[in-house]
Design a protein around this motif. Sequence first.
Motif, PDB file in Angstrom:
ATOM      1  N   GLU A 381      35.210  79.167  77.361  1.00  0.00           N
ATOM      2  CA  GLU A 381      34.075  80.175  77.002  1.00  0.00           C
ATOM      3  C   GLU A 381      34.268  80.404  75.427  1.00  0.00           C
ATOM      4  N   TYR A 382      33.006  80.383  74.885  1.00  0.00           N
ATOM      5  CA  TYR A 382      33.369  80.871  73.359  1.00  0.00           C
ATOM      6  C   TYR A 382      32.111  81.157  72.862  1.00  0.00           C
ATOM      7  N   ILE A 383      32.091  81.848  71.747  1.00  0.00           N
ATOM      8  CA  ILE A 383      30.998  82.361  71.060  1.00  0.00           C
ATOM      9  C   ILE A 383      30.888  81.295  69.851  1.00  0.00           C
ATOM     10  N   GLN A 384      29.745  80.867  69.741  1.00  0.00           N
ATOM     11  CA  GLN A 384      29.503  80.127  68.351  1.00  0.00           C
ATOM     12  C   GLN A 384      28.857  80.907  67.451  1.00  0.00           C
ATOM     13  N   CYS A 385      29.604  80.638  66.240  1.00  0.00           N
ATOM     14  CA  CYS A 385      29.406  81.438  64.932  1.00  0.00           C
ATOM     15  C   CYS A 385      29.050  80.755  63.935  1.00  0.00           C
ATOM     16  N   SER A 386      28.262  81.266  62.941  1.00  0.00           N
ATOM     17  CA  SER A 386      27.990  80.599  61.648  1.00  0.00           C
ATOM     18  C   SER A 386      28.307  81.429  60.571  1.00  0.00           C
ATOM     19  N   TYR A 387      28.749  80.984  59.303  1.00  0.00           N
ATOM     20  CA  TYR A 387      29.190  81.987  58.154  1.00  0.00           C
ATOM     21  C   TYR A 387      28.755  80.831  56.910  1.00  0.00           C
ATOM     22  N   VAL A 388      28.860  81.590  55.827  1.00  0.00           N
ATOM     23  CA  VAL A 388      28.721  80.982  54.634  1.00  0.00           C
ATOM     24  C   VAL A 388      29.827  81.117  53.788  1.00  0.00           C
ATOM     25  N   SER A 389      30.388  79.984  53.477  1.00  0.00           N
ATOM     26  CA  SER A 389      31.936  80.190  52.513  1.00  0.00           C
ATOM     27  C   SER A 389      31.655  80.468  51.156  1.00  0.00           C
ATOM     28  N   SER A 390      32.589  80.849  50.361  1.00  0.00           N
ATOM     29  CA  SER A 390      31.988  81.096  48.881  1.00  0.00           C
ATOM     30  C   SER A 390      31.704  80.069  48.174  1.00  0.00           C
ATOM     31  N   ASP A 391      31.754  78.848  48.494  1.00  0.00           N
ATOM     32  CA  ASP A 391      31.525  77.751  47.663  1.00  0.00           C
ATOM     33  C   ASP A 391      30.051  77.550  48.190  1.00  0.00           C
ATOM     34  N   GLY A 392      29.321  78.498  48.796  1.00  0.00           N
ATOM     35  CA  GLY A 392      28.108  78.036  49.329  1.00  0.00           C
ATOM     36  C   GLY A 392      27.734  77.421  50.373  1.00  0.00           C
ATOM     37  N   GLU A 453      40.227  91.997  61.177  1.00  0.00           N
ATOM     38  CA  GLU A 453      39.062  92.084  61.814  1.00  0.00           C
ATOM     39  C   GLU A 453      37.862  92.521  60.902  1.00  0.00           C
ATOM     40  N   HIS A 454      38.380  93.252  59.856  1.00  0.00           N
ATOM     41  CA  HIS A 454      37.306  93.688  58.725  1.00  0.00           C
ATOM     42  C   HIS A 454      36.804  92.233  58.056  1.00  0.00           C
ATOM     43  N   ARG A 455      37.894  91.189  57.740  1.00  0.00           N
ATOM     44  CA  ARG A 455      37.691  89.975  57.294  1.00  0.00           C
ATOM     45  C   ARG A 455      36.730  89.204  58.154  1.00  0.00           C
ATOM     46  N   CYS A 456      36.913  89.199  59.440  1.00  0.00           N
ATOM     47  CA  CYS A 456      36.229  88.460  60.499  1.00  0.00           C
ATOM     48  C   CYS A 456      34.717  89.089  60.449  1.00  0.00           C
ATOM     49  N   ARG A 457      34.411  90.324  60.373  1.00  0.00           N
ATOM     50  CA  ARG A 457      33.321  90.950  60.665  1.00  0.00           C
ATOM     51  C   ARG A 457      32.353  90.488  59.273  1.00  0.00           C
ATOM     52  N   CYS A 458      33.092  90.782  58.175  1.00  0.00           N
ATOM     53  CA  CYS A 458      32.286  90.387  57.015  1.00  0.00           C
ATOM     54  C   CYS A 458      31.813  88.863  56.927  1.00  0.00           C
ATOM     55  N   LYS A 459      32.887  87.993  57.412  1.00  0.00           N
ATOM     56  CA  LYS A 459      32.711  86.664  57.647  1.00  0.00           C
ATOM     57  C   LYS A 459      31.362  86.180  58.707  1.00  0.00           C
ATOM     58  N   GLY A 461      29.778  88.586  60.882  1.00  0.00           N
ATOM     59  CA  GLY A 461      28.485  89.301  60.870  1.00  0.00           C
ATOM     60  C   GLY A 461      28.340  89.622  62.315  1.00  0.00           C
ATOM     61  N   LYS A 462      27.004  89.323  62.694  1.00  0.00           N
ATOM     62  CA  LYS A 462      26.783  89.866  64.162  1.00  0.00           C
ATOM     63  C   LYS A 462      27.446  89.056  65.244  1.00  0.00           C
ATOM     64  N   ASP A 463      27.811  87.534  64.923  1.00  0.00           N
ATOM     65  CA  ASP A 463      28.370  87.042  65.872  1.00  0.00           C
ATOM     66  C   ASP A 463      29.758  87.763  66.220  1.00  0.00           C
ATOM     67  N   TRP A 464      30.444  88.282  65.301  1.00  0.00           N
ATOM     68  CA  TRP A 464      31.787  89.060  65.369  1.00  0.00           C
ATOM     69  C   TRP A 464      31.767  90.235  66.354  1.00  0.00           C
ATOM     70  N   ASN A 465      30.285  90.868  66.039  1.00  0.00           N
ATOM     71  CA  ASN A 465      29.972  92.085  67.088  1.00  0.00           C
ATOM     72  C   ASN A 465      29.775  91.559  68.433  1.00  0.00           C
ATOM     73  N   ARG A 466      29.313  90.570  68.543  1.00  0.00           N
ATOM     74  CA  ARG A 466      28.991  89.806  70.086  1.00  0.00           C
ATOM     75  C   ARG A 466      30.290  89.702  70.641  1.00  0.00           C
ATOM     76  N   TYR A 467      31.408  89.240  69.850  1.00  0.00           N
ATOM     77  CA  TYR A 467      32.893  88.721  70.370  1.00  0.00           C
ATOM     78  C   TYR A 467      33.424  90.236  70.758  1.00  0.00           C
ATOM     79  N   THR A 468      33.314  91.277  69.943  1.00  0.00           N
ATOM     80  CA  THR A 468      34.100  92.449  70.011  1.00  0.00           C
ATOM     81  C   THR A 468      33.480  93.349  71.483  1.00  0.00           C
TER      82      THR A 468
END
Length: 480
Positions: A381-392, A453-459, A461-468
Motif C-alpha cells: 500500500e502506498y501514497i502516490q506523490c508528486s513534486y517539482v524538482s528544482s530544475d523545474g 521530515e521537514h524536507r519531505c513536507r516541503c517536497k 506538501g499535502k501528500d506528505w500530510n496524508r502520509y503522516t
Amino acid sequence: MPVHTRSQKSTKSESRVEGKGKQNMEENKRKGGEWGRAWEVDLFSYIGVCGLLMFAPVLVVYFFVSCDKYQCALSGPLLDVFSGKATPYDIWMKVPYMTSQAWKVGLVWISFQALLYNVPDVLHYIIPNYKGGIRLGSVTPAGNQMWYQVNGLQAWTISHIVWFANAFYFNWFSPTVIFDNWGGLLWVANITGNFVSVFAYIKAKFFPTNAEDCKRSGNIFYDFMMGVELNPRIGKWFDFKLFFNGRPGIVAWTLINLSFAWKQYELYGHVTNSMILVNILHCMYVVDYFWNESWYLHTIDICHDHFGWYLGWGDCVWLPYLYTLQGLYLVYNPIVLPPVHCAVVLTLGLLGYYIFRAVNHQKDWFRSHDGDCLIWGKKPEYIQCSYVSSDGTERQSKLLVSGWWGVSRHMNYTGDLMGSLSYCLCTGFGHLLPYFYIIYMTILLVHRCIRDEHRCRCKYGKDWNRYTARVPYRLLPGIF
Ligand code: NDP
C-alpha cells in the motif's frame, strides 16, 4: 561519461514545467532547508555551528584524556580541577603529543586507502548478489547524476587481509600499533579533517564540481560547517563524500577494535567476552555498510548533505574516535560479562540489526520495483506523490505505508538505535563514557527525523500530510 544531467535524459512521461525551474529555486531559497542544508541562517543555527566548531574537538580530546589518564571516568578531569588537585592547564598537559610515528601511521593509512579507492572493483564479478563496481547515484536537486566506483568491500577485505597477514606472519608492525599511537593519531586526524574541510570550502569557491548544486548562505561559519558543494570531486572518480564517509574512518573502525582486542591480550593475557562481543557487533555493522555501499549512494548523507566540516572533520575524527569508545573502554576496564548478559546483548544487537536492514531493504525493494512487488507477502500500500524538482521538472514518487513503513516512519532508525544500545551494554554499567554512543545516536537520529521530515513536507506538501496521518509515529509506535 560519469556525469549527465537528468534533464537531458528525462522521459516523455515527465512533463517539463516551463519557466518553473528558476521560480522553484527562488521558492526553495525563500522557504529554506528543503535540500539538506539551509539557504539562510538564523541566530540559533549560527550559535549552534560556532559551538560545534569550538567544542566538538575539545569533547573528543576530553574523552581521550578521561580514558587514558582516569580509566575512562568522565568526571575524573573535572573533579581534579574542582577539588583543586589540578588546574585546567595541568589537564591540557595530559593531552598526548603529536609524534612522527603517529604521522607515519596516519599518512600510510590514508595513502593506502586512497590507493585502494582507485582500484576497480573485482568482488562484484566473484560474489553473487554483491552490487559493487560502477554504480549510478541519485539525481541531485539541480538534476545532475553521477557515477561512483563502489569498491568499499574490496578495500575493507584487502585492509583486513594485510592486518591479519602482518599480525600472524610478517610482523612488519605491531598489531597494537593503532592503540599505541591513539593519542598521537588524534592530532593527525584533526589536522587531516580540518585540512580537508578548508580545502573543500576553497574548492567550492574556485573550482566546484557541479556549480549548480552548490549552496551558500553568506555566513562563512555556517557554510564552512555545513558545506557548500553537494558532491565535490577531484578528477573523474575521487568523490570526497564516498571516500571520507566510508574510508579511511569506517574501514579503520574494525581494525581499531582489533588493535584494542590485541592490546587487551597483551596487557592481561586474555581477551574478554565483552571485547569479543563489541568486535562482532561492530564488524556486522561495518560489513553491512560495505556490502550495501551502492545503496548508501541513495541515503541522506550522499543525496542531501553538503560536504563541509561536519562531514570532513566528522569522518576523520568524530567517527573513528567516538564510535570506537566501547573497545577503548574495555582496554582500560577489562570486564567479563555473565553469560546471560552476553546473550541479552547479542540478541538485542542481532534484532536491532535485523530491523535496521529489513526496513532499509524494504524501501529499496519497493522503490526499485516502482511498487510492483510484494511487501510482507502482500501487494504494497502506498501514497502516490508528486513534486517539482528544482530544475523545474514535475516528478512522481511513492511513499510506502505497509510493511515496516506502516509501523512507524523511521523504523530503520529504531533498529539502528537498538544495535547502538547493544554495543554500549557490552561494557557493563560501571561508567557513562561508553554510553556516549547511544546518547549521540539518539540525538543524531531524532534530529535527522525532524530534518528529513521537514524536507519531505516541503517536497511533497499535502501528500506528505496524508502520509503522516496514515503513519502517525516516527520511531516507536504509540510513543514517539
Ligand atoms: P532513510 O533511508 O530513511 O531515507 C529517508 C528518505 O526516504 C526520505 O527523505 C524520503 O526520500 C524516503 N522516504 C521516507 N519515507 C518513505 C516511505 N514511506 N516510502 C518510501 N520512501 C520514503 O534515511 P537515511 O538516509 O538517513 O538513513 C539510511 C540508514 O542509515 C538508516 O538506517 C540510518 O539508521 C543509517 N544511518 C546511520 C548513521 C550512523 O552514523 N551510524 C548516520 C546516518 C544514517 P525521497 O525524497 O526519496 O522520498
